[in-house]
Design an enzyme around this catalytic site. Structure first.
Site, PDB file in Angstrom:
ATOM      1  CD  GLU A 154     -45.484  27.709  86.867  1.00 42.37           C
ATOM      2  OE1 GLU A 154     -45.808  28.204  85.674  1.00 42.37           O
ATOM      3  OE2 GLU A 154     -44.670  27.771  87.425  1.00 42.37           O
ATOM      4  CG  ASP A 170     -45.936  36.581  80.258  1.00 37.36           C
ATOM      5  OD1 ASP A 170     -47.035  36.478  80.433  1.00 37.36           O
ATOM      6  OD2 ASP A 170     -44.957  36.792  81.133  1.00 37.36           O
ATOM      7  N   GLY A 206     -44.766  32.390  82.611  1.00 41.63           N
ATOM      8  CA  GLY A 206     -45.325  33.282  82.997  1.00 41.63           C
ATOM      9  C   GLY A 206     -46.409  33.132  84.252  1.00 41.63           C
ATOM     10  CB  THR A 245     -34.687  35.676  78.038  1.00 36.26           C
ATOM     11  OG1 THR A 245     -34.909  36.652  78.888  1.00 36.26           O
ATOM     12  CG2 THR A 245     -34.532  36.078  76.766  1.00 36.26           C
ATOM     13  CG  ASP A 287     -38.403  27.822  87.514  1.00 39.67           C
ATOM     14  OD1 ASP A 287     -38.230  28.380  86.496  1.00 39.67           O
ATOM     15  OD2 ASP A 287     -39.325  27.819  88.396  1.00 39.67           O
TER      16      ASP A 287
HETATM   17  P1  IMP Z   1     -36.985  36.576  81.853  1.00 38.06           P
HETATM   18  O1  IMP Z   1     -38.128  35.915  80.818  1.00 38.06           O
HETATM   19  O2  IMP Z   1     -35.710  36.386  81.261  1.00 38.06           O
HETATM   20  O3  IMP Z   1     -37.154  38.020  81.945  1.00 38.06           O
HETATM   21  O4  IMP Z   1     -37.158  35.872  83.409  1.00 38.06           O
HETATM   22  C1  IMP Z   1     -38.106  36.229  84.061  1.00 38.06           C
HETATM   23  C2  IMP Z   1     -39.701  35.768  83.807  1.00 38.06           C
HETATM   24  O5  IMP Z   1     -39.587  34.427  83.711  1.00 38.06           O
HETATM   25  C3  IMP Z   1     -40.411  36.179  84.850  1.00 38.06           C
HETATM   26  O6  IMP Z   1     -41.001  37.403  84.598  1.00 38.06           O
HETATM   27  C4  IMP Z   1     -41.676  35.268  84.353  1.00 38.06           C
HETATM   28  O7  IMP Z   1     -42.294  35.573  83.344  1.00 38.06           O
HETATM   29  C5  IMP Z   1     -40.914  33.982  83.971  1.00 38.06           C
HETATM   30  N1  IMP Z   1     -40.984  32.939  85.065  1.00 38.06           N
HETATM   31  C6  IMP Z   1     -39.762  32.849  85.764  1.00 38.06           C
HETATM   32  N2  IMP Z   1     -39.724  31.589  86.702  1.00 38.06           N
HETATM   33  C7  IMP Z   1     -41.155  31.350  86.338  1.00 38.06           C
HETATM   34  C8  IMP Z   1     -42.011  30.150  86.988  1.00 38.06           C
HETATM   35  O8  IMP Z   1     -41.487  29.314  87.933  1.00 38.06           O
HETATM   36  N3  IMP Z   1     -43.002  30.105  86.252  1.00 38.06           N
HETATM   37  C9  IMP Z   1     -43.653  30.721  85.361  1.00 38.06           C
HETATM   38  N4  IMP Z   1     -42.881  31.770  84.786  1.00 38.06           N
HETATM   39  C10 IMP Z   1     -41.587  31.916  85.173  1.00 38.06           C
HETATM   40 ZN    ZN Z   2     -39.740  28.354  84.860  1.00 40.04          ZN
END
Ligand code: IMP
Ligand code: ZN
Length: 341
Positions: free
Chosen positions: A207, A147, A177, A105, A288
């Site tokens: 990616e 990020d 990100g 996260t 993911d």
């Molecule tokens: P968090 O970090 O727990 O808030 O999860 C959501 C965040 O993970 C999103 O806002 C993205 O920044 C990141 N994220 C989720 N899936 C992907 C991905 O496939 N590629 C890049 N970043 C991702």
């Molecule tokens: Zn990811």
């Protein structure tokens, strides 16, 4: 328990190494959070079940990132909803037969709720500890994400938090990100700092075409990450380089890549087919963002069996190989060698 094609993928003990916390929250859980806030007059947001209708999984790179910044982050915006959703995510993984989970996260301040980034990480860890008591078979560790849009200072703060919370189960740092944003070379000093502190590293890698320039890939490879996520738009020279790295983990996310149209073609065209037999790197199928793409880890294994025709022993062998690239210590590896088929 056996089914006609050999394996019951829910019962099969599994390892999940690439799951973004916010992207893993089920729509039902988001709906429950929304209902409570709506009744208390604490949100003007639309019902998550309308914003993300059940059955809709075709989010692509253009629609995916705004879903978080303009919606989910405004709903999950205090310690209560953060802890509730974290426990719900872990419960979902436990029900799907996951026995070891590395959640990741991005530390996010919630100023209206009086929570800074350290408060955010503390709340997530509290929820992980509670969930562990509820479902003792599933052990969870936490990875903190930088990020791509972060400044160097913000990225440094993530590493500082990872160090601060290491004794409560933070094991690594991730870089994630929107792949169309940012210049990863900015982060070299903080990635070096993380490694020097003994933290593991996992990096979203090639990616999208936008994040697969020769310069970006060679910068990331120079960090010598422990694991790479996605690994899609990789030139042959870099593939050869990866193939020679014994023990590097490749976190491959089939449904995400297919639904988000990050690869050309469907499941049978996924680069899992190219990598899973290669000797050095260790391929680990991952979800993911199961809340967005709707495919739990058991289903990812089912898709692998269906589209790549792996035999029962090949599937079980591959699942067990994942143990070698987890970020927890030897005790956890031993436990997993005992519980995985
Ligand atoms: P968090 O970090 O727990 O808030 O999860 C959501 C965040 O993970 C999103 O806002 C993205 O920044 C990141 N994220 C989720 N899936 C992907 C991905 O496939 N590629 C890049 N970043 C991702
Ligand atoms: Zn990811």
């Amino acid at each position: 328990m056996m089914l006609e094609r050999g394996l019951d993928f829910v019962s099969m003990p599994k390892i999940e190494l690439h799951a973004h916390l916010t992207g893993s929250i089920s729509r039902q859980c988001l709906h429950e959070i929304w209902e409570v806030k709506k009744a208390a007059g604490k949100t003007d947001l639309e019902d998550p079940l309308l914003v993300m209708p059940p059955g809709r999984h075709d989010y692509d790179l253009k629609t995916f990132f705004p879903l978080f910044s303009s919606y989910i982050y405004n709903l999950v915006n205090d310690a209560g909803s953060l802890e509730h959703s974290t426990k719900s995510v872990i419960r979902d993984f436990a029900r799907d037969g996951v026995v070891y989970l590395e959640l990741r996260t991005t530390p996010r301040a919630m100023p209206l709720a009086g929570l800074d980034k350290a408060g955010y990480v503390g709340a997530v860890l509290r929820a992980i500890e509670d969930a562990q008591e509820e479902a003792p078979m599933l052990h969870t560790r936490l990875i903190l994400s930088i990020d791509r849009r972060n400044t160097l200072d913000e990225a440094g703060e993530v590493v500082a938090l990872a160090k601060l919370f290491r004794d409560r189960g933070v094991v690594a740092v991730d870089l994630c990100g929107d792949p169309t944003k940012g210049d990863v070379s900015l982060f070299t000093p903080v990635l070096e700092e993380a490694k020097a502190a003994g933290l593991k590293t996992t990096i979203h890698f090639a990616e999208a075409e936008a994040s697969a320039s020769e310069a970006e890939l060679s910068t990331i490879m120079s960090w010598m990450p422990d694991r790479l996520g996605h690994v899609i738009h990789v030139p042959e020279t870099v593939k050869r380089q990866i193939a020679e790295l014994s023990g590097i983990g490749l976190e491959l996310c089939l449904s995400c890549n297919v639904h988000a149209k990050m690869i050309v073609g469907s499941f049978e065209a996924h680069h899992f087919g190219e990598w899973w037999r290669v000797d050095g790197p260790i391929v680990v199928p991952c979800t993911d963002d199961v809340g967005v793409f709707g495919s739990p880890l058991s289903n990812e294994w089912r898709l692998i069996q269906k589209h790549f025709n792996l035999q029962r022993e090949e599937i079980l062998g591959l699942a067990r190989k994942g143990i070698d690239v987890i970020f927890a210590g030897d005790d956890e590896r031993e436990r997993l060698r005992g519980v995985m088929w």
